[in-house]
Structure formats: structure tokens, C-alpha cells
Design a protein around this motif. Structure first.
Motif, PDB file in Angstrom:
ATOM      1  N   ASP A  59       0.723  -1.298  -0.226  1.00 14.28           N
ATOM      2  CA  ASP A  59       0.022  -0.130  -0.006  1.00 14.28           C
ATOM      3  C   ASP A  59       1.226   1.182   0.135  1.00 14.28           C
ATOM      4  OD1 ASP A  59      -2.127   1.834   0.409  1.00 14.28           O
ATOM      5  OD2 ASP A  59      -3.206   0.413   1.527  1.00 14.28           O
ATOM      6  N   GLY A  60       0.767   2.279  -0.860  1.00 14.20           N
ATOM      7  CA  GLY A  60       1.276   3.416  -0.852  1.00 14.20           C
ATOM      8  C   GLY A  60       2.811   3.302  -1.654  1.00 14.20           C
ATOM      9  N   SER A 104      -7.065   4.236  -1.839  1.00 12.81           N
ATOM     10  CA  SER A 104      -6.991   3.007  -1.909  1.00 12.81           C
ATOM     11  C   SER A 104      -8.369   2.030  -2.100  1.00 12.81           C
ATOM     12  CB  SER A 104      -6.439   2.466  -0.294  1.00 12.81           C
ATOM     13  OG  SER A 104      -5.398   3.038  -0.042  1.00 12.81           O
ATOM     14  N   ASP A 275       2.411   2.915   3.217  1.00 15.05           N
ATOM     15  CA  ASP A 275       1.322   3.989   3.123  1.00 15.05           C
ATOM     16  C   ASP A 275       1.323   4.777   4.387  1.00 15.05           C
ATOM     17  OD1 ASP A 275      -0.961   5.244   1.736  1.00 15.05           O
ATOM     18  OD2 ASP A 275      -1.947   4.550   3.347  1.00 15.05           O
ATOM     19  N   ASP A 317      -1.024  -0.023  -4.735  1.00 11.49           N
ATOM     20  CA  ASP A 317      -2.164   0.452  -5.430  1.00 11.49           C
ATOM     21  C   ASP A 317      -2.231   1.840  -5.835  1.00 11.49           C
ATOM     22  OD1 ASP A 317      -1.728   1.229  -2.530  1.00 11.49           O
ATOM     23  OD2 ASP A 317      -3.680   0.995  -1.786  1.00 11.49           O
ATOM     24  N   HIS A 318      -1.002   2.869  -5.234  1.00  3.80           N
ATOM     25  CA  HIS A 318      -0.650   4.043  -5.432  1.00  3.80           C
ATOM     26  C   HIS A 318       0.629   4.366  -4.931  1.00  3.80           C
ATOM     27  CE1 HIS A 318      -1.794   4.989  -1.465  1.00  3.80           C
ATOM     28  NE2 HIS A 318      -2.952   4.200  -1.407  1.00  3.80           N
ATOM     29  N   HIS A 342      -1.270  10.913  -1.076  1.00  6.53           N
ATOM     30  CA  HIS A 342      -1.120  10.063  -2.386  1.00  6.53           C
ATOM     31  C   HIS A 342      -0.897  10.875  -3.378  1.00  6.53           C
ATOM     32  CE1 HIS A 342      -4.222   6.765  -0.738  1.00  6.53           C
ATOM     33  NE2 HIS A 342      -3.245   7.153   0.221  1.00  6.53           N
TER      34      HIS A 342
END
Ligand SMILES: [Zn+2]
Length: 380
Positions: A59-60, A104, A275, A317-318, A342
Motif C-alpha cells: 500500500d502506497g 486505496s 502507506d 495501489d498508489h 497520495h
């Protein structure tokens, strides 16, 4: 005296026998293979049509997190990151249907269903219709399903792979939907946040259909209390941490064993430190989160050594934090984190297994990653 001699003699005999035994065994010394060589060997091996799908999400985790982690994170393997041994890798764009910068929920939905949606939506398209999640599809195909996160199970990533809701903030609904869905293996943090949120029906399901372990130390025992895997397993781990951790990779190893079966499994694993510590402006924590993920990648690769009918995909996801690479003016590592939100920076995608050359040196969209995995789940 005779007795004493006899004892001495028999002792000599025993020792010479065991020494002899060793010689007779004539064990060929196994050539010492380093972890790097082992992992490279697995990555370069022949793979079969996948039955098992392991989908790991940082994540992130932006591209520069991975670059920086190799040099600056704690507990990196002596050869660097396992992730960087993988040959088939490219980039992926992450925008959502509603925003250039995704959250997310929308990116989790895109990665799970292959359809872009609005920020905040979980397993629903931009008009609010339910989409088929990967967990639902895998179950339809007769596979077992596993969901592991080092955050709460109601988080946007695990829920976007499993259930449906118009808002990621409907935490209680998300917890209850997840419990009702009954993944064969479900791991996340914070027992109380789940237990206190259960509705009446869901509490009954929780009590009757799950084997529950409140702490990681009890996972193995709880699993073994139901060796035929008739019940879903729900385990509560301690969760993401600012130091590199083995907890997630150990959870993954237990899940592989629990989920293995003739028809295969789908397992989503989320590492969320990349993240959390991006939002929290903690670059060290963020880079250590890459290592936590990387150990899980190594565990997955080792599983593939004996199970070549497995597909492994790793992506994010980003990006979170707008992380820059250093230049001659960089004084502190912390200066490299430029925002606490983000960004729209494309993320990296890595693949090991049949057909993953598809990702090599290309930029795809996050929905393309999903479409690739969906085909694999369907056996196409
Ligand atoms: Zn995210």
C-alpha cells in the motif's frame, strides 16, 4: 575389572560404529546455495499454468521507495531486495474514475475487478453496481481464498478484494460483510475492532464457522485444531510496524499450507507500512515497510519452488509521499518525503510465473494487472 573392560570395549564399539555409520552413509555434501541463488533459480525456472495465485500489494509503495529501501532500509538481505531479482517488471498507472490521484478503495477495486471506479467505492463500479471481486471469482472457480493484511480487515484494500460497499468509511458494514464472506484464511489486526462490531447474524457465523486466534503465536495451534480446514481461519496479528518485520511473511507461510488444495487458491497479501509511514512523514518506517513486503515476496518464491503451478504478482495501489531520489543537495533522508498524501506517480508491477513477460519493460494500467490475474484465476 572384566565388567569395566567390557563397558570400555562396548563404548569404543558404539563410537566406532557411529563414526563408521557416518562414513557408510556417504552423504554427498549438498552444494551450498545462497538465498540469492535459490531465489534466482526459482525465478528462472519453468512454470506451469497457475492453480494458485498470490497477489502482494504494498500500500502506497512508490517506485522510489523500492530504490531507496535497498540502500537505506533495515534488514535488507545481503544481496539487496528479493523484489529486485525479479526479471519481469514494469510500471502501472493508478488514476481512478473520479480523480487523477486515487485512494486505496478505488485502486483496490481496480486491482481486484479490472474496472475503474470512484474514490471511496469498494467493489462497486462508478454507478454503484456491484463488481465481481477476485475473491468471489476465485471461490466460483472452486478455489480457496485467503486475505492477509497487517492493517484492519475492514481496510480499503482487503475489502475491495472481497466485498462491496458504496463507502470505505462504512467500517461496521465492511467488517460484517467480510465476516459473512468467510475467506478460508483471514488475517488482520485488532480483535476488538472486529468483535465489537459484529451484528447478531455475523456473531453467530464468527462463533460457529471460524477458528479464531487472537495472537500470532496461537495461529499454528488454532489451525491444527481444525486440520481438515472445514472452518475459516481468522487470525489477529500485531500489525504493521516502523521496523522491518517477519510477521507478515510468517503469516503468509502458514496461509500457503492452510490454503493448498487440488483446485488451488487465491491469496491477497497487503503490507501497509509503506502507506502509513508516508502519511505519517516517517521515511525510515516507510522504507522498512518495503522490507516487510520483500520478506513476504521471498516466502512466496520459496513456496513456488515446490509449487510451480503458482502465479505471483506484486504491485502497489498508489504512491504515497511523493518520495524523491537524493541528489547532491540532499542533507537528510527525511527531505525525500515531499508530501503526506497520495500522488499520481505510476507504481511498479512485478510478476513471476507463466506469462508474466507481459509486464516486462511496459507501462500498463492497474486494471490491466487485474485482467491478467482474472484470466489466470479462470484458467484461461
Ligand atoms: Zn492505498
Amino acid at each position: 575389572m572384566k565388567k569395566f573392560l567390557a563397558i570400555i570395549l562396548s563404548l569404543i564399539l558404539v563410537f566406532s560404529l557411529s563414526a563408521c555409520g557416518e562414513k557408510q552413509d556417504n552423504k554427498v555434501e549438498e552444494p551450498k546455495v545462497t538465498l540469492k541463488e535459490q531465489l534466482q533459480g526459482i525465478i528462472n525456472s519453468e512454470f506451469e499454468t497457475p492453480k494458485n495465485i498470490i497477489f502482494i500489494i504494498g500500500d502506497g509503495m512508490g517506485p522510489n521507495d523500492i530504490t531507496l529501501a535497498e540502500e537505506h532500509a533495515e534488514g535488507v538481505y545481503d544481496f539487496g531486495l528479493a523484489l529486485n531479482l525479479i526479471k519481469n517488471h514494469g510500471l502501472a498507472t493508478t488514476h481512478s474514475a473520479s480523480d487523477e490521484v486515487t485512494d486505496s478503495a478505488a485502486s483496490g477495486t481496480a486491482l481486484s475487478t479490472g474496472v475503474k471506479t470512484n474514490n471511496g467505492y469498494i467493489g462497486k463500479d462508478a454507478s454503484g453496481n456491484d463488481l465481481k471481486t477476485m475473491a468471489e471469482l476465485a471461490r466460483e472457480m472452486g478455489k480457496k481464498v485467503g486475505i492477509i493484511t497487517d492493517e484492519v480487515i475492514s481496510g480499503a484494500t482487503p475489502t475491495a478484494f472481497t466485498v462491496h460497499n458504496i463507502s470505505r468509511t462504512n467500517t461496521a458494514e465492511l467488517v460484517n460483510s467480510m465476516i459473512k464472506f468467510k475467506p478460508d484464511v483471514l488475517m488482520g489486526k485488532d480483535y476488538n475492532s472486529v468483535f465489537m462490531t459484529l451484528g447478531e447474524d455475523e456473531r453467530e457465523i464468527f462463533e460457529n464457522d471460524y477458528v479464531v486466534a487472537k495472537k500470532f503465536i496461537g495461529f499454528k495451534g488454532a489451525m491444527e485444531s481444525d486440520p481438515n480446514c472445514e472452518k475459516s481461519f481468522l487470525g489477529f496479528l500485531s500489525g504493521y510496524s516502523s521496523i522491518a518485520s517477519d510477521e507478515l511473511s510468517l503469516c503468509a507461510e502458514l496461509a500457503f499450507e492452510r490454503l493448498k488444495n487440488d483446485k488451488g487458491f487465491f491469496l491477497m497479501i497487503e503490507s501497509s507500512g509503506t502507506d502509513k509511514y508516508g502519511h505519517g512523514n516517517d521515511i525510515k518506517g516507510k522504507l522498512n515497510g518495503v522490507v516487510t513486503l520483500d520478506r513476504t515476496v521471498a516466502a512466496a518464491l520459496k513456496f513456488m519452488e515446490k509449487n510451480p503451478d503458482t502465479l505471483l504478482i506484486i504491485t502497489s495501489d498508489h504512491e504515497t509521499g511523493g518520495v524523491k531520489l537524493p541528489n547532491q543537495d540532499t542533507k537528510y533522508l527525511s527531505d525525500l518525503l515531499t508530501v503526506t498524501s497520495h500522488t499520481a506517480t505510476p507504481v511498479r508491477v512485478f510478476g513471476v510465473g507463466k506469462g508474466t513477460e507481459y509486464f516486462k519493460d511496459k507501462t500498463v494500467d492497474n486494471t490491466d494487472i487485474a485482467k491478467f490475474v482474472i484470466k489466470a484465476i479462470k484458467g484461461e
